[in-house]
Design a protein around this motif. Sequence first.
Motif, mmCIF file in Angstrom:
data_model
loop_
_atom_site.group_PDB
_atom_site.id
_atom_site.type_symbol
_atom_site.label_atom_id
_atom_site.label_comp_id
_atom_site.label_asym_id
_atom_site.label_seq_id
_atom_site.Cartn_x
_atom_site.Cartn_y
_atom_site.Cartn_z
ATOM 1 N N LEU A 16 0.830 -1.199 0.000
ATOM 2 C CA LEU A 16 0.000 0.000 0.000
ATOM 3 C C LEU A 16 0.869 1.254 0.000
ATOM 4 N N ARG A 17 1.993 1.221 0.698
ATOM 5 C CA ARG A 17 2.913 2.358 0.709
ATOM 6 C C ARG A 17 3.399 2.663 -0.706
ATOM 7 N N ASP A 18 3.846 1.630 -1.432
ATOM 8 C CA ASP A 18 4.324 1.838 -2.806
ATOM 9 C C ASP A 18 3.189 2.299 -3.714
ATOM 10 N N HIS A 19 1.983 1.781 -3.468
ATOM 11 C CA HIS A 19 0.827 2.187 -4.261
ATOM 12 C C HIS A 19 0.538 3.678 -4.074
ATOM 13 N N LEU A 20 0.665 4.157 -2.851
ATOM 14 C CA LEU A 20 0.427 5.571 -2.580
ATOM 15 C C LEU A 20 1.496 6.441 -3.233
ATOM 16 N N GLU A 61 6.761 14.088 3.414
ATOM 17 C CA GLU A 61 7.515 12.860 3.138
ATOM 18 C C GLU A 61 6.994 12.183 1.881
ATOM 19 N N LEU A 62 5.692 12.081 1.753
ATOM 20 C CA LEU A 62 5.101 11.449 0.572
ATOM 21 C C LEU A 62 5.451 12.217 -0.696
ATOM 22 N N LEU A 63 5.366 13.540 -0.669
ATOM 23 C CA LEU A 63 5.694 14.337 -1.852
ATOM 24 C C LEU A 63 7.159 14.172 -2.236
ATOM 25 N N ALA A 64 8.048 14.154 -1.252
ATOM 26 C CA ALA A 64 9.473 13.992 -1.550
ATOM 27 C C ALA A 64 9.735 12.648 -2.213
ATOM 28 N N LEU A 65 9.121 11.604 -1.700
ATOM 29 C CA LEU A 65 9.311 10.271 -2.286
ATOM 30 C C LEU A 65 8.719 10.199 -3.693
ATOM 31 N N ALA A 66 7.569 10.837 -3.891
ATOM 32 C CA ALA A 66 6.940 10.839 -5.211
ATOM 33 C C ALA A 66 7.759 11.652 -6.209
ATOM 34 N N LEU A 67 8.302 12.775 -5.778
ATOM 35 C CA LEU A 67 9.166 13.568 -6.652
ATOM 36 C C LEU A 67 10.415 12.780 -7.036
ATOM 37 N N HIS A 68 10.959 12.073 -6.072
ATOM 38 C CA HIS A 68 12.145 11.240 -6.325
ATOM 39 C C HIS A 68 11.838 10.211 -7.404
ATOM 40 N N GLU A 69 10.689 9.558 -7.291
ATOM 41 C CA GLU A 69 10.307 8.557 -8.288
ATOM 42 C C GLU A 69 9.991 9.210 -9.620
ATOM 43 N N HIS A 70 9.430 10.410 -9.592
ATOM 44 C CA HIS A 70 9.138 11.137 -10.831
ATOM 45 C C HIS A 70 10.414 11.418 -11.612
ATOM 46 N N VAL A 71 11.448 11.875 -10.921
ATOM 47 C CA VAL A 71 12.729 12.159 -11.573
ATOM 48 C C VAL A 71 13.313 10.871 -12.160
ATOM 49 N N ARG A 72 13.253 9.786 -11.408
ATOM 50 C CA ARG A 72 13.770 8.506 -11.895
ATOM 51 C C ARG A 72 12.999 8.042 -13.131
ATOM 52 N N ALA A 73 11.682 8.237 -13.112
ATOM 53 C CA ALA A 73 10.862 7.821 -14.246
ATOM 54 C C ALA A 73 11.189 8.636 -15.489
ATOM 55 N N VAL A 74 11.434 9.935 -15.298
ATOM 56 C CA VAL A 74 11.817 10.791 -16.423
ATOM 57 C C VAL A 74 13.114 10.288 -17.042
ATOM 58 N N GLU A 75 14.098 9.984 -16.204
ATOM 59 C CA GLU A 75 15.381 9.519 -16.725
ATOM 60 C C GLU A 75 15.228 8.181 -17.446
ATOM 61 N N ARG A 76 14.405 7.281 -16.892
ATOM 62 C CA ARG A 76 14.181 5.987 -17.564
ATOM 63 C C ARG A 76 13.544 6.201 -18.929
#
Length: 206
Positions: A16-20, A61-76
């Motif tokens: 659920l954490r990853d889903h959020l 905390e949630l926004l920071a983690l989501a932004l982190h994943e957003h940047v990674r997704a852009v690079e991928r």
Amino acid sequence: MAPRRAAALRDGDVSLRDHLIAAATRLIAERGTAGLTVRDIARAADVAVGVLYNHFADKEELLALALHEHVRAVERRIGKPATDGSLAENLHAFVTHALAVHAAFLPAFAGLVGQPEVFARFEALPNPMADGRGLHAALAEYLRTEQDRGRVAADTDLDAVATLVIGACHELVLPRLYRGTTTPVEVPPGYVESLVKTVLNGITPR
């Protein structure tokens, strides 16, 4: 009463954490962070609002983690720059790549100007780019291999070169972030070529 479980998770293996985080990342990619609320994220994740606080200390905390994943997704999505050409070709590829990724992910940060706590949480995470190294370190490392091969002068300050290149990318994108500009970034004609030429030839008479 147990927290409502999102329908998307009932038959899957995603926590659920990853889903959020994924739901928040998706919203950031679609609309940025401006005006993004906990209720928006909960609705996108198909859970009750209170569920978020069972998995994260707070919204920041949630926004920071989501932004982190957003940047990674852009690079991928954009992919990595080629390094199998000449020094000039590889530098051109790196600058083009760096401009593309900065233009793609930095607008998502515009809504966080004035929210230093989110930036602090983001900065505390591993660098999301270049396999955790970050673009600055990745370029310096690449130039070091070229230096070892004799294609870069032995007395070159590689960190200074990396700062020049990454700074040139920021110059085109960061001011737009503070102005709240949402139109696509346009790289001026010849910008990449001029930057690469300056890096390779310097500014003193030859």
